[in-house]
Design an enzyme around this catalytic site. Structure first.
Site, PDB file in Angstrom:
ATOM      1  CG  ASP A 452     -29.827 -36.743  33.962  1.00  0.00           C
ATOM      2  OD1 ASP A 452     -29.024 -36.682  33.021  1.00  0.00           O
ATOM      3  OD2 ASP A 452     -29.468 -36.763  35.158  1.00  0.00           O
ATOM      4  CD  GLU A 455     -26.801 -39.952  28.414  1.00  0.00           C
ATOM      5  OE1 GLU A 455     -26.971 -38.734  28.438  1.00  0.00           O
ATOM      6  OE2 GLU A 455     -27.133 -40.711  29.347  1.00  0.00           O
ATOM      7  CG  ASP A 575     -22.566 -35.198  35.346  1.00  0.00           C
ATOM      8  OD1 ASP A 575     -23.566 -34.481  35.386  1.00  0.00           O
ATOM      9  OD2 ASP A 575     -22.582 -36.418  35.583  1.00  0.00           O
TER      10      ASP A 575
END
Length: 930
Positions: A452, A455, A575
Site C-alpha cells: 500500500d 505511489e 479508498d
C-alpha cells in the site's frame, strides 16, 4: 488504508467542489491551443538493420515556450508483430529517460547516433511502410504520421495538424512533449487511467485525464489516482462492422491527455514518445496483443478467488479470531482474513506488536485457520521507519538502499513517523527487500502481501528534518498530519517544471505529498522520471521475494500500478466511500483494469468509509460477490461492517457468495484464460457483442467471461431494475427454469428484491460448477455439474465450455507438468438427438484428485429425454444408466414475453452421474415431445 490526501470527512464536499472546479480549467480548453512549437521536417529516412525504418526530424522554427526545442529527433518505426506497430521518437543525439527495459522487457530500438546527421535524399520510394495488419505513413513537412488498418483503410491515428485543428504539430522539448491525433466523432474510447469516471466506462470529451500516481482517494472524480496507464482502446462501428484497436504511449512521466471528442492530445513533461499500436480488431484481440507486450496477467492461487475480510482497526488478535469464527457461525464463505497495520509494532514493516499480536498466539491461530484452508495476509508500506533499534532499518542503511536527496536518504513521514523510502530500481534494494520478506515469513507464515501507500505517499512535502524537542508523531490525533520540520523545494526545474500537469486537480507542485521530483534513485535516475513506476518496481521486488520463499505462487495486492503491473499482482481500487455513487463507479473502474491487463480487481465492498447503510451493504455484497477480487474492507474510523453484522446482509451474502463459490471452477478457468491470453475476467458487454453500438457505453452491467451477465442493483429503494439483454436466450443462474428471450437488443424490467442479484447465462454455453462450500479448499473437492444452454426451444444448436484445474501452489499456470488438467466440453442437439461430451488434456491431475461429474443440466430443449446412453473412455458397459434420475421442468418466461411466439422449452436435469472428470465421456439421448 486511509489515504493521507483523504480529507477529514467534514471537508469532503468543499474539497470535491474545489477539485471539480479546478480540474475543469484544463478540461474545457477545446479551442485551438497556443502555438507551442512549429513542428519538424523529415530530412532523412532509411531501413534499419532489424527491418524497421530510421528517420531524422529537424526543427522548423525554434521557440522557447516550456523550454527550447530539441533540434534533431530520431524516429524509429517497426512492425514488431503482425498486429503490433511501434513508433518511437527521441532525441537523435542524447539518451533520454525511458521505462527501464529490465522492468518491462521489450525490444530495444537502435541507440542514438553520436554522428552529425545531414539531410539526405530519401532512400525509400514510398511514404508508406506496410505490415500485415497496419500501415505506417508520413508527411514530410511539417512532419506527421498516420496509422491505418490495412483491411479497410480506416485511419486509426493521425498526428497531422492544420489551421483548423485544435492542436499543434509535434512538439519535443526536454520537459514538454506534445502530439495529437484526430478522431472520428463516433469513436468510443476506453482507458487512460486510473481515475474515477462519473460518466461510465467511455472516455468523456473535455474531462481531464491526468496520469501521475497519486495517493488520492478514489472518491475524487476525474482526477489522477493511484495508477498510471497511458493506454486506450478505440471501438468503432462503420456500416455495422465493428473494429477495435489499442494505443499505448509507453511513458512514465507525468502527462495530461486532452480528449476533445474529435481529437486527443498528449502533453507529457519528459521521456520519449514510444507508441505501440495494436490492430485488434476485436476487443479481446486488443487486450491479447497488449498483454503479449506488457506481460500476461499473473497466475492467481485458487483461494484468492474466495471471499476476503479486512479492516483497519482489528486492535488485537482476539478480534480477528472472533471475525473468523463469526463468519463460520453465520455460514458465510470466507477464504482470507487480512490485517491492516494493527499487527505491527509501531506501524513498522516486518514487525509484530508483542502485546496485541503475541507471536505464540498468532502462530496457534494461523495453525488453526490454515488447517481449514483459510489464509492470512498483512499489509506492507514502502516507508521504512527511521529507528536505530529497528533491524529492517539498520540492514537497509548497511546496504545503502534508500532514495537520496543531496546524497542523504530522503526523509519523509508515513504511518511509523519519520521514514526513508527504499529505491527499488537498485538491485541491492531488491535483494534486501527479499531478505526482509524471508525474515518476516519465518516470524509469521503469511500467505501473501498487500503493498500500500506506494505511489509513493508522504504525509509531508519538501525537504524535511526531524524536529528537535518534540515528539513526532505525537501519538494523538490523525496519524496523517505532518509533524516534521519541512520547507518547500522549488529551486530546480524538476520540482517546478515549465508545464504544470493537472496533478491532484489543484495547483500544487508535482512533488506535493510524495517524494520530491529532484530526489535521486540508483544510477542518477530522477524521481521526476521514475515517480509513476515506484509502485510497479516495488511490486516486482515483492514478487521476487515471495517467489523465493518456498517456490509457491505469490499473491500480491498493490495499490499503485503501472503498465505491466498485472503480470505480478492484483489491485483494489483504493479508498472509496460507502455511497450509491461509489457502488456505481466500482463497475467502470473494474472494467477499465481488465483492459489495462490487471483482471484480478475489485473495490472495497460496502465502502471503505465512513459507514454504509444496511440496504447499500446488501446491494454491495451482491455485486461484490462477482468482482474478480472480492473483499470487504473498512476504515479505522468507521463502524464495523463485517457481513454478518446485519441479518439482512448476511442473507444476501450467503446467497451471492454461495453462488460465487459454486462458480469457482469457472472463475479459476477464467484466470487461466487471462494468464494465457490476457482476456479480462470481468468485461464490458461489447466484448461479446461488438456490433451492438448501444452497448458501447453500458456501465451498469458486465460479463464474467464471455457469457455470464451480472446486472446489479445500483440505486436505493429499487426492487425492479431495467436490464439490457443482447439478442438470444438468457437463463437466470439462480433459477435455471426462468428464461428471457431477446429478439434484438432489448431492455426488460426484471425483479430484484433485496436479497437478489440478477445473473444470467447466455445460450450456447457450457458452465462448469461445483456444490460450493464455506471455504474454497472444501468447495473445490465437491462434485461437478455442467450447465448446458441452448436457445429456447432449440432443435439444433451447439454449446461449448472448458475447465482448467491445477495445483495452485505451483508458480505457473500451464499444462504439461503433470499437475494440471484441461477439459473441453461440447454439446450438440441435431436430428432429435442431444449429445454432451468431453475432451481431456492432461488427465492425470484431475484423476488423482478424484473429481467427478454428478449432474448435467441442459436448458432450452423442446421436449423430454429418452433412450439414454453414457460412454466413458469410449466404453458404454461401465455405466449403469438405470441409476440415472431425470427431472424435467418447463421454462418460465418473463411476463412481457409470454404469448410472443416462444416455443415450448424445457430444462432437463440428468442426475446420478458419477463420471471421473478426468475421463472422456459421451452422454446422449433422444428428445421426446410430451
Amino acid at each position: 488504508m486511509l489515504s493521507p490526501l483523504t480529507p477529514p470527512l467534514l471537508l469532503l464536499p468543499i474539497l470535491l467542489l474545489i477539485s471539480s472546479s479546478s480540474s475543469s480549467s484544463i478540461a474545457t480548453s477545446s479551442s485551438k491551443s497556443p502555438i507551442i512549437g512549429n513542428g519538424y521536417r523529415l530530412i532523412s529516412i532509411e531501413e534499419s538493420s532489424d527491418g524497421g525504418l530510421i528517420a531524422h526530424l529537424q526543427i522548423n522554427h525554434k521557440n522557447t515556450i516550456y523550454g527550447p526545442d530539441i533540434p534533431l529527433l530520431r524516429l524509429y518505426v517497426k512492425h514488431e508483430t503482425d498486429e503490433r506497430l511501434r513508433v518511437h521518437i527521441t532525441d537523435a543525439h542524447h539518451q533520454r529517460w525511458e521505462v527501464p527495459y529490465n522492468l518491462l522487457p521489450r525490444q530495444q530500438p537502435p541507440p542514438p547516433s553520436k554522428q552529425t546527421i545531414t539531410p539526405s535524399p530519401q532512400t525509400t520510394t514510398t511514404k508508406e511502410y506496410a505490415g500485415t495488419d497496419l500501415i505506417f505513413s508520413y508527411i514530410t513537412d511539417p512532419f506527421s504520421f498516420s496509422v491505418k488498418r490495412k483491411s479497410n483503410g480506416d485511419t486509426l491515428f493521425n498526428s497531422a495538424s492544420d489551421e483548423s485543428s485544435p492542436f499543434n504539430s509535434l512538439v519535443f522539448k526536454d520537459q514538454y512533449l506534445e502530439i495529437s491525433t484526430s478522431l472520428p466523432k463516433d469513436a468510443s474510447l476506453y482507458g487512460l487511467g486510473e481515475n474515477t469516471q462519473p460518466h461510465g466506462i467511455k472516455l468523456y470529451p473535455n474531462d481531464p485525464y491526468t496520469l501521475w500516481t497519486t495517493d488520492q482517494s478514489a472518491i475524487n472524480l476525474n482526477m489522477d489516482l493511484y495508477g498510471s496507464h497511458p493506454v486506450y482502446m478505440d471501438m468503432r462501428n462503420v456500416g455495422g462492422e465493428a473494429n477495435a484497436h489499442g494505443v499505448l504511449l509507453l511513458n512514465s512521466n507525468g502527462m495530461d491527455v486532452l480528449y476533445r471528442g474529435t481529437s486527443l492530445t498528449y502533453k507529457v513533461i519528459g521521456g520519449v514518445l514510444d507508441f505501440y499500436f495494436f490492430s485488434g480488431p476485436s476487443p479481446l484481440g486488443v487486450v491479447d496483443q497488449y498483454t503479449q507486450l506488457i506481460g500476461r496477467p499473473a497466475p492467481m492461487p485458487y483461494w484468492s478467488l474466495g471471499f476476503h475480510q479486512c479492516r483497519w482497526g482489528y486492535h488485537n488478535l482476539s478480534v480477528v479470531e472472533d471475525v473468523v469464527e463469526n463468519y463460520r457461525k453465520a455460514k458465510i464463505p470466507l477464504d482470507v482474513i487480512w490485517n491492516d497495520d494493527d499487527h505491527m509494532d509501531g506501524h513498522k514493516d516486518f514487525t509484530l506488536n508483542p502485546k496485541t499480536y503475541p507471536r505464540p498466539k498468532l502462530l496457534a491461530f494461523l495453525n488453526r485457520i490454515h488447517s481449514r484452508g483459510i489464509k492470512y495476509i498483512v499489509i506492507n508500506d514502502p516507508g521504512i521507519g527511521v529507528n536505530s533499534s529497528y533491524g529492517t532499518y539498520q540492514r537497509a542503511l548497511a546496504n545503502d538502499v534508500f532514495i537520496k536527496y543531496h546524497g542523504e536518504p530522503y526523509l519523509a513521514q508515513v504511518w511509523p513517523g519519520p521514514v526513508n523510502f527504499p529505491d527499488f530500481l537498485n538491485p541491492k534494494t531488491v535483494s534486501w527487500w527479499a531478505d526482509e520478506i524471508r525474515r518476516f515469513h519465518e516470524l509469521v507464515p503469511i500467505d501473501g502481501l498487500w503493498i500500500d501507500m506506494n505511489e509513493a505517499s508522504n504525509f509531508c512535502s519538501g525537504l524535511c528534518k526531524i524536529p528537535e524537542g518534540k515528539q513526532c508523531p505525537s501519538g494523538t490525533g490523525p496519524g496523517w498530519i505532518c509533524c516534521l520540520d519541512c520547507k518547500n523545494i522549488t529551486k530546480t526545474r524538476w520540482d517546478e517544471p515549465p508545464y504544470k500537469i493537472n496533478a491532484s486537480g489543484t495547483p500544487v507542485p508535482i512533488g506535493y505529498k510524495t517524494i520530491p521530483t529532484s530526489a535521486v534513485h540508483h544510477n542518477g535516475v530522477l524521481e521526476y522520471d521514475a515517480h509513476s513506476i515506484y509502485g510497479f518496481s516495488e511490486t516486482i521486488a515483492t514478487h521476487k521475494g515471495l517467489l523465493g520463499l518456498e517456490g509457491k505462487r505469490p499473491f500480491i495486492l498493490t495499490r499503485s500500478t503501472f503498465v505491466g503491473s498485472g503480470r505480478y499482482a492484483a489491485h483494489w481500487t483504493g479508498d472509496n466511500k460507502g455511497t450509491w455513487n461509489d457502488l456505481k463507479y466500482s463497475v467502470s473502474t473494474m472494467l477499465n483494469f481488465g483492459i489495462f491487463g490487471i483482471p484480478m480487481v475489485g473495490s472495497d465492498i460496502c465502502g471503505f468509509y465512513p459507514a454504509p447503510t444496511e440496504e447499500l451493504c446488501n446491494r454491495w455484497i451482491e455485486l461484490g460477490a462477482f468482482y474478480p477480487f472480492s473483499r470487504d474492507h473498512a476504515n479505522y474510523y468507521s463502524p464495523r461492517q463485517e457481513l454478518y453484522r446485519w441479518k439482512s446482509v448476511a442473507k444476501s451474502a450467503r446467497n451471492a457468495l454461495g453462488m460465487r463459490y459454486k462458480l469457482l471452477p469457472y472463475l479459476y478457468t477464467l484466470t487461466y484464460e487471462a494468464h494465457t491470453t490476457g482476456a479480462p475476467i470481468a468485461r464490458p458487454l461489447f466484448f461479446s457483442f461488438p456490433n451492438i453500438t448501444k452497448l458501447y457505453g453500458l456501465s451498469t452491467q458486465f460479463l464474467l467471461g464471455s457469457s455470464l451477465m451480472v446486472s446489479p442493483v445500483l440505486d436505493k429503494h429499487q426492487t425492479k431494475i431495467s436490464v439490457m439483454f443482447p439478442p438470444g436466450t438468457w437463463y437466470n443462474l439462480f433459477d435455471l427454469s426462468r428464461a428471457i428471450v431477446s429478439k434484438e437488443i432489448e431492455s426488460f424490467s426484471v425483479d430484484a428484491p433485496l436479497h437478489v442479484i440478477n445473473v444470467h447465462i447466455y445460450q450456447n454455453t457450457i458452465l462448469p460448477m461445483q456444490r460450493g462450500g464455506l471455504v474454497s479448499k472444501e468447495a473445490r473437492t465437491t462434485p461437478f455439474t455442467l450447465i448446458v444452454t441452448f436457445p429456447a426451444g432449440a432443435t439444433e444448436g451447439e454449446a461449448k465450455g472448458n475447465l482448467y484445474l491445477d495445483n495452485d501452489e505451483l508458480p505457473e499456470m500451464k499444462l504439461g507438468n503433470g499437475q494440471s488438467s484441461y477439459i473441453e466440453f461440447t454439446a450438440k442437439v441435431e436430428k432429435g438427438v442431444v449429445k454432451v461430451w468431453s475432451d481431456v488434456k492432461e488427465s492425470v491431475f484431475a484423476l488423482d484428485k478424484g473429481l467427478v461429474l454428478e449432474k448435467v443440466t441442459v436448458l432450452g430443449l423442446i421436449g423430454a429425454g429418452r433412450g439414454f446412453s453414457v460412454e466413458v473412455e469410449g466404453v458404454t458397459s461401465v455405466f449403469d444408466v438405470s441409476k440415472l434420475e431425470l427431472v424435467e421442468t418447463e421454462h418460465e418466461f418473463l411476463d412481457e414475453l409470454k404469448g410472443k411466439g416462444n416455443k415450448k422449452s424445457v430444462m432437463t436435469e440428468v442426475k446420478g452421474l458419477d463420471i471421473p472428470i478426468g475421463k472422456k465421456f459421451l452422454i446422449s439421448w433422444k428428445i421426446g415431445i410430451n
